[in-house]
Design a protein around this motif. Structure first.
Motif, PDB file in Angstrom:
ATOM      1  N   PHE A  96     -10.445  -1.414  26.896  1.00 44.79           N
ATOM      2  CA  PHE A  96      -9.993  -0.044  27.147  1.00 44.79           C
ATOM      3  C   PHE A  96      -8.530   0.136  26.759  1.00 44.79           C
ATOM      4  N   TYR A  97      -7.665  -0.738  27.261  1.00 39.90           N
ATOM      5  CA  TYR A  97      -6.244  -0.564  26.994  1.00 39.90           C
ATOM      6  C   TYR A  97      -5.890  -0.812  25.533  1.00 39.90           C
ATOM      7  N   LEU A  98      -6.487  -1.821  24.934  1.00 40.03           N
ATOM      8  CA  LEU A  98      -6.215  -2.066  23.515  1.00 40.03           C
ATOM      9  C   LEU A  98      -6.683  -0.893  22.660  1.00 40.03           C
ATOM     10  N   SER A  99      -7.817  -0.299  23.023  1.00 37.89           N
ATOM     11  CA  SER A  99      -8.336   0.835  22.260  1.00 37.89           C
ATOM     12  C   SER A  99      -7.414   2.047  22.375  1.00 37.89           C
ATOM     13  N   VAL A 100      -6.945   2.328  23.602  1.00 40.98           N
ATOM     14  CA  VAL A 100      -6.064   3.479  23.814  1.00 40.98           C
ATOM     15  C   VAL A 100      -4.726   3.285  23.110  1.00 40.98           C
ATOM     16  N   PHE A 101      -4.101   2.124  23.348  1.00 41.48           N
ATOM     17  CA  PHE A 101      -2.764   1.908  22.804  1.00 41.48           C
ATOM     18  C   PHE A 101      -2.775   1.725  21.292  1.00 41.48           C
ATOM     19  N   SER A 102      -3.797   1.092  20.763  1.00 36.94           N
ATOM     20  CA  SER A 102      -3.840   0.905  19.310  1.00 36.94           C
ATOM     21  C   SER A 102      -4.002   2.237  18.590  1.00 36.94           C
ATOM     22  N   SER A 103      -4.723   3.175  19.206  1.00 38.34           N
ATOM     23  CA  SER A 103      -4.902   4.482  18.569  1.00 38.34           C
ATOM     24  C   SER A 103      -3.566   5.226  18.481  1.00 38.34           C
ATOM     25  N   TYR A 104      -2.647   4.981  19.440  1.00 42.46           N
ATOM     26  CA  TYR A 104      -1.303   5.559  19.360  1.00 42.46           C
ATOM     27  C   TYR A 104      -0.438   4.777  18.385  1.00 42.46           C
ATOM     28  N   ALA A 105      -0.552   3.441  18.438  1.00 41.27           N
ATOM     29  CA  ALA A 105       0.337   2.591  17.648  1.00 41.27           C
ATOM     30  C   ALA A 105       0.111   2.753  16.150  1.00 41.27           C
ATOM     31  N   VAL A 106      -1.142   2.861  15.738  1.00 38.53           N
ATOM     32  CA  VAL A 106      -1.436   2.971  14.302  1.00 38.53           C
ATOM     33  C   VAL A 106      -0.848   4.251  13.727  1.00 38.53           C
ATOM     34  N   PHE A 107      -1.038   5.350  14.435  1.00 38.68           N
ATOM     35  CA  PHE A 107      -0.491   6.610  13.927  1.00 38.68           C
ATOM     36  C   PHE A 107       1.035   6.610  13.966  1.00 38.68           C
ATOM     37  N   ALA A 108       1.614   6.005  14.992  1.00 39.82           N
ATOM     38  CA  ALA A 108       3.071   5.935  15.082  1.00 39.82           C
ATOM     39  C   ALA A 108       3.650   5.069  13.970  1.00 39.82           C
ATOM     40  N   LEU A 109       2.941   4.001  13.634  1.00 42.16           N
ATOM     41  CA  LEU A 109       3.413   3.103  12.586  1.00 42.16           C
ATOM     42  C   LEU A 109       3.526   3.816  11.248  1.00 42.16           C
ATOM     43  N   PHE A 110       2.562   4.674  10.978  1.00 39.57           N
ATOM     44  CA  PHE A 110       2.567   5.397   9.693  1.00 39.57           C
ATOM     45  C   PHE A 110       3.157   6.804   9.815  1.00 39.57           C
ATOM     46  N   LEU A 111       3.813   7.062  10.954  1.00 38.18           N
ATOM     47  CA  LEU A 111       4.491   8.343  11.178  1.00 38.18           C
ATOM     48  C   LEU A 111       3.563   9.529  10.972  1.00 38.18           C
ATOM     49  N   ILE A 112       2.346   9.394  11.520  1.00 37.52           N
ATOM     50  CA  ILE A 112       1.352  10.459  11.407  1.00 37.52           C
ATOM     51  C   ILE A 112       1.227  11.167  12.749  1.00 37.52           C
ATOM     52  N   GLN A 113       1.166  12.466  12.712  1.00 43.21           N
ATOM     53  CA  GLN A 113       0.938  13.258  13.918  1.00 43.21           C
ATOM     54  C   GLN A 113      -0.499  13.782  13.901  1.00 43.21           C
ATOM     55  N   PRO A 114      -1.438  13.016  14.465  1.00 43.91           N
ATOM     56  CA  PRO A 114      -2.841  13.414  14.379  1.00 43.91           C
ATOM     57  C   PRO A 114      -3.171  14.505  15.390  1.00 43.91           C
ATOM     58  N   ASP A 115      -4.235  15.261  15.097  1.00 44.04           N
ATOM     59  CA  ASP A 115      -4.713  16.200  16.110  1.00 44.04           C
ATOM     60  C   ASP A 115      -5.561  15.421  17.119  1.00 44.04           C
ATOM     61  N   GLU A 116      -5.992  16.084  18.179  1.00 43.00           N
ATOM     62  CA  GLU A 116      -6.707  15.419  19.260  1.00 43.00           C
ATOM     63  C   GLU A 116      -8.030  14.823  18.809  1.00 43.00           C
ATOM     64  N   ILE A 117      -8.718  15.517  17.924  1.00 44.41           N
ATOM     65  CA  ILE A 117     -10.022  15.022  17.448  1.00 44.41           C
ATOM     66  C   ILE A 117      -9.849  13.730  16.671  1.00 44.41           C
ATOM     67  N   LEU A 118      -8.838  13.690  15.796  1.00 46.52           N
ATOM     68  CA  LEU A 118      -8.613  12.492  14.989  1.00 46.52           C
ATOM     69  C   LEU A 118      -8.215  11.312  15.878  1.00 46.52           C
ATOM     70  N   ARG A 119      -7.367  11.568  16.876  1.00 46.17           N
ATOM     71  CA  ARG A 119      -6.963  10.492  17.778  1.00 46.17           C
ATOM     72  C   ARG A 119      -8.172   9.974  18.580  1.00 46.17           C
ATOM     73  N   PHE A 120      -9.039  10.896  18.987  1.00 47.90           N
ATOM     74  CA  PHE A 120     -10.222  10.508  19.743  1.00 47.90           C
ATOM     75  C   PHE A 120     -11.154   9.659  18.890  1.00 47.90           C
ATOM     76  N   ILE A 121     -11.340  10.029  17.636  1.00 47.51           N
ATOM     77  CA  ILE A 121     -12.178   9.239  16.725  1.00 47.51           C
ATOM     78  C   ILE A 121     -11.584   7.845  16.545  1.00 47.51           C
ATOM     79  N   ALA A 122     -10.266   7.775  16.436  1.00 44.33           N
ATOM     80  CA  ALA A 122      -9.601   6.475  16.297  1.00 44.33           C
ATOM     81  C   ALA A 122      -9.844   5.607  17.524  1.00 44.33           C
ATOM     82  N   MET A 123      -9.812   6.228  18.718  1.00 47.78           N
ATOM     83  CA  MET A 123     -10.084   5.480  19.944  1.00 47.78           C
ATOM     84  C   MET A 123     -11.502   4.931  19.945  1.00 47.78           C
ATOM     85  N   LEU A 124     -12.463   5.755  19.539  1.00 52.05           N
ATOM     86  CA  LEU A 124     -13.855   5.304  19.524  1.00 52.05           C
ATOM     87  C   LEU A 124     -14.039   4.148  18.552  1.00 52.05           C
TER      88      LEU A 124
END
Length: 285
Positions: free
Chosen positions: A166-194
């Motif tokens: 759970f925690y790795l899935s949540v935090f990695s979905s934030y970390a990947v977008f932050a690493l590439f300086l991407i501001q995803p919308d909620e749907i994209l972030r949710f798909i990344a979590m899944l």
């Protein structure tokens, strides 16, 4: 993946539900230490509880699918020997007497299951085609699973792995977008979590099965102690030479033989190969 059966799938469903709940309730565990702690406690509790119910469900499905006949009093000499042997070994291992059952199969196999209420079930094939000394060693193996509380250990380990997923899935979905300086919308972030849930769940399944394989080595050693080491080795050699008929997938983790696999699939085996187990017993003789 099939070999993980109901136990893996039920836990994957739990993590997906946790991610859904996290996403749609707007919990923000990466900004507040209090929020992090609260979610940590809730997720850990739910993870352990779900692993426990997944285990109970597997036990129920085992009885249902194998149609074990539970023994209260012996109906013949074979059943009398089985009940007496289990009672003797349970006494030696210092555990309460488990339920004892027989299921109809020509395959030589047995499994143990239980947390607060335990059971051992053996196949007709094991009782009628395996010499008594070897069958006693197999029963000792299963008794040791109960004595060492291997099923609760698997539940606790799975619960902790669920927490990590759970925690790795949540935090990695934030970390990947932050690493590439991407501001995803909620749907994209949710798909990344899944997607992260699926990846980390597979990794957690591999870790769980590695832990299960270590428990099998320990139960072999315990079974040799409750019976005789040569009998334990002979029983595994007999199983190794037998034409293989596995337990239902959801119960393979609790059986004496487990599943056959090669290559990458070996990572997801609940049991080590019989050759490995025989070799280790011989080295410790």
């Amino acid at each position: 993946m099939k070999r993980m059966g109901w136990f893996f799938l039920s836990n994957l469903a739990l993590i997906l539900l946790l991610v859904f709940a996290y996403h749609f309730t707007g919990a923000d565990i990466h900004q507040s230490a209090l929020g992090f702690f609260e979610v940590l406690v809730v997720v850990l509790f739910v993870s352990l509880l779900s692993a426990y119910f997944a285990f109970l469900f597997s036990r129920y499905k085992a009885k249902q699918s194998l149609e074990s006949k539970m023994l209260n009093t012996p109906g013949n000499d074979v059943e009398g020997w089985l009940l007496a042997t289990v009672a003797k070994q349970a006494r030696l291992a210092g555990i309460p007497l488990p339920e004892v059952g027989i299921y109809d199969s020509a395959d030589m196999n047995a499994y143990a299951s239980g947390v607060s209420h335990s059971m051992i079930s053996v196949s007709n094939g094991l009782l009628f085609f395996m010499p008594r000394a070897e069958a006693e060693a197999v029963l000792g193996h299963e008794i040791c699973h109960l004595a060492y509380r291997d099923m609760p250990k698997l539940i606790a380990y799975q619960g902790v792995l669920n927490l990590g997923v759970f925690y790795l899935s949540v935090f990695s979905s934030y970390a990947v977008f932050a690493l590439f300086l991407i501001q995803p919308d909620e749907i994209l972030r949710f798909i990344a979590m899944l997607f992260a849930v699926l990846v980390f769940s597979v990794l957690s399944a591999a870790l769980l099965m590695r832990f299960s394989r270590q428990l099998e080595f320990r139960a072999d050693e315990g079974g040799a102690g409750l019976s005789q080491r040569p009998a334990m080795i002979a029983a595994l050699e007999r199983l190794n030479g037998e034409r293989y008929t596995p337990l239902p997938e959801k119960m393979a983790v609790f059986g004496i033989k487990g599943s056959l696999a090669s290559g990458v699939k070996r990572i997801f085996m609940s049991h080590p190969s019989l050759d490995e187990r025989i070799s280790l017993l011989k080295r410790h003789a």
